[in-house]
Design a protein around this motif. Sequence first.
Motif, PDB file in Angstrom:
ATOM      1  N   LEU A 186      18.807 -38.376  11.038  1.00 29.52           N
ATOM      2  CA  LEU A 186      17.977 -37.725  12.069  1.00 29.52           C
ATOM      3  C   LEU A 186      18.810 -37.448  13.334  1.00 29.52           C
ATOM      4  O   LEU A 186      18.393 -37.710  14.458  1.00 29.52           O
ATOM      5  CB  LEU A 186      16.768 -38.597  12.425  1.00 29.52           C
ATOM      6  N   ASP A 187      20.003 -36.908  13.117  1.00 27.27           N
ATOM      7  CA  ASP A 187      20.925 -36.732  14.238  1.00 27.27           C
ATOM      8  C   ASP A 187      20.645 -35.402  14.951  1.00 27.27           C
ATOM      9  O   ASP A 187      21.406 -34.447  14.870  1.00 27.27           O
ATOM     10  CB  ASP A 187      22.365 -36.774  13.715  1.00 27.27           C
ATOM     11  N   ALA A 192      12.690 -26.849  11.708  1.00 25.02           N
ATOM     12  CA  ALA A 192      12.048 -26.975  10.393  1.00 25.02           C
ATOM     13  C   ALA A 192      12.624 -28.204   9.714  1.00 25.02           C
ATOM     14  O   ALA A 192      13.849 -28.415   9.721  1.00 25.02           O
ATOM     15  CB  ALA A 192      12.330 -25.729   9.570  1.00 25.02           C
ATOM     16  N   PHE A 193      11.759 -29.013   9.165  1.00 24.98           N
ATOM     17  CA  PHE A 193      12.224 -30.254   8.554  1.00 24.98           C
ATOM     18  C   PHE A 193      11.584 -30.391   7.184  1.00 24.98           C
ATOM     19  O   PHE A 193      10.478 -29.890   6.933  1.00 24.98           O
ATOM     20  CB  PHE A 193      11.851 -31.438   9.450  1.00 24.98           C
ATOM     21  N   SER A 194      12.296 -31.070   6.318  1.00 21.57           N
ATOM     22  CA  SER A 194      11.868 -31.113   4.923  1.00 21.57           C
ATOM     23  C   SER A 194      10.513 -31.791   4.750  1.00 21.57           C
ATOM     24  O   SER A 194       9.634 -31.268   4.086  1.00 21.57           O
ATOM     25  CB  SER A 194      12.927 -31.825   4.082  1.00 21.57           C
ATOM     26  N   GLY A 235      14.130 -26.506   0.352  1.00 14.90           N
ATOM     27  CA  GLY A 235      14.719 -25.385   1.093  1.00 14.90           C
ATOM     28  C   GLY A 235      15.329 -25.812   2.415  1.00 14.90           C
ATOM     29  O   GLY A 235      15.828 -24.989   3.174  1.00 14.90           O
ATOM     30  N   TYR A 236      15.322 -27.078   2.675  1.00 16.54           N
ATOM     31  CA  TYR A 236      15.832 -27.541   3.973  1.00 16.54           C
ATOM     32  C   TYR A 236      17.348 -27.609   3.991  1.00 16.54           C
ATOM     33  O   TYR A 236      17.992 -28.153   3.090  1.00 16.54           O
ATOM     34  CB  TYR A 236      15.253 -28.928   4.288  1.00 16.54           C
ATOM     35  N   ASP A 262       6.934 -28.984   9.328  1.00 15.85           N
ATOM     36  CA  ASP A 262       7.041 -29.388   7.919  1.00 15.85           C
ATOM     37  C   ASP A 262       7.236 -28.145   7.066  1.00 15.85           C
ATOM     38  O   ASP A 262       6.456 -27.189   7.132  1.00 15.85           O
ATOM     39  CB  ASP A 262       5.758 -30.130   7.498  1.00 15.85           C
ATOM     40  N   LEU A 263       8.287 -28.142   6.260  1.00 17.42           N
ATOM     41  CA  LEU A 263       8.568 -26.968   5.437  1.00 17.42           C
ATOM     42  C   LEU A 263       7.523 -26.782   4.346  1.00 17.42           C
ATOM     43  O   LEU A 263       7.223 -25.659   3.934  1.00 17.42           O
ATOM     44  CB  LEU A 263       9.956 -27.098   4.809  1.00 17.42           C
ATOM     45  N   GLU A 264       6.981 -27.863   3.869  1.00 13.10           N
ATOM     46  CA  GLU A 264       6.013 -27.747   2.781  1.00 13.10           C
ATOM     47  C   GLU A 264       4.633 -27.408   3.304  1.00 13.10           C
ATOM     48  O   GLU A 264       3.836 -26.773   2.620  1.00 13.10           O
ATOM     49  CB  GLU A 264       5.981 -29.047   1.982  1.00 13.10           C
ATOM     50  N   ARG A 265       4.328 -27.880   4.513  1.00 14.18           N
ATOM     51  CA  ARG A 265       3.031 -27.566   5.125  1.00 14.18           C
ATOM     52  C   ARG A 265       3.297 -27.050   6.530  1.00 14.18           C
ATOM     53  O   ARG A 265       3.312 -27.827   7.490  1.00 14.18           O
ATOM     54  CB  ARG A 265       2.163 -28.816   5.164  1.00 14.18           C
TER      55      ARG A 265
END
Lengths: 704, 298
Positions: free
Chosen positions: B223-224, A35-37, B94-95, B233-236
Motif C-alpha cells: 500500500l505504498d 483505482a484499486f483491486s 485489471g489492476y 474498487d475496480l470490481e464495484r
Amino acid sequence: MPLTFLNPALLFGAAAAAVPLLLHLLQRRRVREIAFSDLRFLEEVKARRSRALGVRRWLLLLLRMLAILLVVAAAARPQLGGRDAAAAAPEALLVVLDASASMRSERDRGTRFDAALAVAADAVNALPTGGVVQVVLAGPRPRAVFNGWTGAGAGAASALRALAPTDGAVDPADALAEAAAWVAAAPQRPVTVLLISDLQAAAWDDAALAAAARALAGAGGARLALLPVGEAQVAGGVTRVRTPLRALRAGEPVQVEADVRVGHVGQVWRLELDGRPVAEAASEAAPGETDRLTFAFAAPAAGTHRGLVVTAADRLPVDDARPFLLEVRDRLEVLIVHGPDAGTAGRGGWRYWANALAPGGAATGADELYGVRARGVADVADGDLAAADVLLLVDPGPLGRRLQAAVVERLEGDGGVALFAGDPADAGELGRTLLPALGLAGPTSYRVHGSAGAQEVVVVAPSHPVFAGLPAEALSTFARATWRRYHALPDSGSDVLLATRGGDPLLVQARRARGRLLVAPFHTLPDATDLAHNPMFPPFARRLAAYLAGGGRGAQDEVGAAPAVALAGAADGGDALAGPALLYRARPGALPEVLPARLDWRGGRAYVAGEPATRQGFYTFVAGADTLGEAVLAMPAAEGDAALLTADEAVARLATAGLPGAEVLAAAPDGGIAAGADGRDLAPWFLGFAALALLAETRLSRRA
Amino acid sequence: MITAPVSPAEIAALGRLDLIARLVVEGFLVGLHRSPYHGFSSEFAEYRACFPGEPVTHVDWRVYAKSDRLYRKVFSEETNLRATLLVDCSASMGYGSDAARPTKLAYARLLAASLARLLLRQNDAVGLELFDSRRLGSVPARAVRRQLFEILKHLDELPAGRETALGPVLHEVAERLPRRGLVVLISDLMDAPVDVTAGLRHFRHRGHEVIVFQVLDPRELDLDFKGEARFRDLERPDRTLRLEPAHARAAYRERFEAWRGEVRQACRRERIDLVETTTDTPFDRALLAYLSKRRRLS
C-alpha cells in the motif's frame, strides 16, 4: 487583569490561521482517485481506525491553527494588566519626537533617535484606517513635520525616515506647547500625544511644563503617552570652551580653557586651530565628573581662526569636538569721547588714557594694536561710533540724547563701553541720567579724602580678563595706586573689579544685555588719583580696552541661537549691504549648505544674521565674493549630561505640571512598541505555547 | 552465455503473445544450466549441440566418434497429462499500480501463454478456461500443434471482467473437466478464502492436481501510496474509500498478510501448490514451479 495588545494591527495576521484550514479543505477537494483491486481490506482497516483517524486529523488541524494564532498573538505584543493597546492606535496621533543632540547617543543598534523613529513609525502604522497623524520635531525650535494633520499610512511613516536630530537642546515645554496648538486643530478625537524622548533630566523645567500643560488642557484635552528611548551611559565630551574675553594680539600668550565631562581616566584632549593641533591636555578627574583643562599657546596671526577642542569619539560623538572661534586682532579702534577740555575739575584727563593706549598718538604705525580717536561730546559723528571697537567716555558730561541712545544700543549689541566720570560737577548728571541709562541705580555721593587718607586700591577680581594672567608683582605694583576723590557708586549688584581698601568701588562691571560696560567713578588727573603715574597704568588701560573690544564670544553661542556677525565699518542706517546677503554653513566632511541671511542693526552697528540654527559648526557669512565674517555654534553643554529621568519620574513631573495620567510605553529592542511599563509581557509565554502546540502536532502526526 | 532475467514489463512491451510465449519459454529453457526436466522420456526427439557446462550424461558418443562434434540426444517425454489453465479475468485482475508494470491480468495472460507453450512443447494436452464470476470462454485440452494458437487467440481476446466469485465458477469448471489432470489456476484469489478453498477442493476431489499462481501487484502488498486519496474498487466502481494510506498502511499490511496466510494454509491443507508472484517477478519462477510440479507428477 485585562489582556491587551500593544500592536493590535498585527492581530490581522490571525487570518493566517485559516491557511491550514484552507489547505485541509483543498486537500479534501483535490484528493486524487486511485483505482484499486479490492477495497475489502482497506474497508476493514478504515472501519477499525477511521474514528480515531478523523479525530486525530481534526486535532492536528486545531494544533496547527493554534500554533499560528499563538505566534500572531505574540507578535502583537500581548500584555497582561497593561494599558489599553489603543495607546498605540488612537484615531489622531500626535508624535512629539525629541530631536535634541542627546538623541544622537548611540545605542547597541543605531542611535536613540533611530529607535525613536522606529517606534514612531510603528505607532503611525498601528493607526486604524481613517486615523490622522502629525509629528512635531522637538529641536531647539519645535516644528511640525507635516503641513497639517495627515492620513496615516506608508507615506507618513516614510516621511519619518527622512528626519534627523539636531545638535541643539529641546525644551519639552516648548514642544508640548507646539503640540497643544496641533491638538487644538486636530480634525478628530480622541487625540493621543506620544512623546518619544530620552527624557534627559536637564531639559525638564517644571514651570515651563506647567504652562505647556495649561496649553494642552486648553486645546481640548489629549491623552499623553510617554515612550522613553534613552539608556544611561557615561560619555565624555567638551561642555564649554572659554577663550580670552579680550582682544588678542598675534604672538601673545593665550590660555584657552575647556570644561570637559570625563569619559575615562586619563582622557586626552587636543586643541586644534585651523585643523592643526596646537596644544594637548589630559583630564585627571574620574569618569562622569567634570574637569577644567587649560590649553596654553601663542596667539596665531591676526585673523579669525577656527578652533576645536577634540577628544576620541565615543557614544555621543557630537560633543567630542567642540568648535570655537579665536579672533586675533591686528588693530583696535578706540574712540574717546570727552567733555570740554577746560573749566571744571578732571577735564583733560582723557589724554592720559589716549597716551597709555597709543603712546605715539593717533597716527601711529601699523604695528600698533590701538588706534585712538578722541572726540568732544558734541563732535561725535555717526561714522566715529561705527568705526570704533571700543568706546571710552571720559568725563563726558551730559551725553545728549543721540549719543546716549548710541551707547545704549552698543551695549545691547555686544559692544564695549567704559565710562570714567570723576568730575564732581557731573555728580548730578551721573546719578540722574547717565547711570540709570546704563542700567545702574543712582544717586551717588562724592567722596573726598585728604592726602593722608588717600585710598589704596584692591584688585577684587584678579581673574577678570582685565587682570587675568598678570603676574603677582604687576598686581602689587598696581595696588600701590591711590585715590583721593571719587564718586561713591550705589550698590547695584554689579561686579566690582577694583575697590578702595575702605570698600568703595572704583571699577565695576555692569550687566547690560550682551555688551560689556565698565564704570569708573573717578577722573585721572593727579588731584583725584596717581593712577596715571603708576607703571601699570598703560598695561591696565590696554587690557581694559582689549576686554571692551571683546573676543571669543562666539564660543558662547549654542545651537538654537541665530548665528550672526557684526559688520565693521557699517554706520547706522547705512545701505552698504543693501541686497541679499547669503549665509552658508561649512562643516568638515559636508557640503556647504546655503541659507538665507538678513541684515540687522543693533547698537548702531550692522549685523548679518541667519535663522536659528540646528547644527553645530562654523557659519560663514558671504555677500557675493566677500566674506563678511564667521560665527560658531556649539552643542548646548547640558545635552551631554548623562542623567536621564526614569519614566516614572517623568510621569510624576508631568503630573506636577498639571498633566496627570500620562501613560508609559516601552520601546522593544527591535524597535517596536513593547509592553507598557506596568504590563506583563506575555509574548514569551505565547511563543512557548506555540512551540508546545507544534511539538504535539509533530508527535501526533507521527503516530497517525 | 548468461542472460539476465527479463522483466515482465519488458516482455509485455513486445506485444505479440505468441512471440512473447516463445521468448519466455525458450529463454527459460536455455537459461537452465542444469536441466533435469529433459531426458526422462524414452522417445528420441532430436540431436542438439552441447553447450559448455551441460552434463555429459546424454552426449551421443557415437556421433562424436564419427563427426568429432559433441551432440546430445534430446528425448521427448511421453505423457498423458491434461493440463487446464484457469485464468481469472475478473475486474480486480485489471489492476496495475504502475504504467511501467503489466496489470495482473496482463501478467496472467503472459504466464498462461508461456505455460501453454511449455506444456505443448512437452506434448501435454492443454486447455484453457477464462472466467470472472462465471465462465467466459474455454478451449478444451488437446495436445495438437494448433492448440497453442487456439489458446493464444482466446488470451488475446480476453473479455472485460466483472466481480470475482471464485467459488461457484471453480465448482462449475471442476464439474466440466472430464478427466483427471493438472489444473493451473492463475488468479489473485481476491475472494473469500473459504470459497476459494471449496472450489479448489472440488478439483482435488475429482483427482486433479492443482497449481495456483497467485498474482498480485506489489502495491497491493505494501500500500505504498503517497498522500490522501480516494480509492475506487475496480470490481464495484460505485464503491470508493477515502483514506490516508500512510495512516492505514501498517494495519492494511497486517490484514493483508493474514489473508495471504489463510490462503497458504488452505492450499497446504489441500496439498495444492501455491506460487505467490507479483507482476514485477520474472516468469522464470512461475515456470520453474510448474516444472517442479510436472516432474513430481511424472
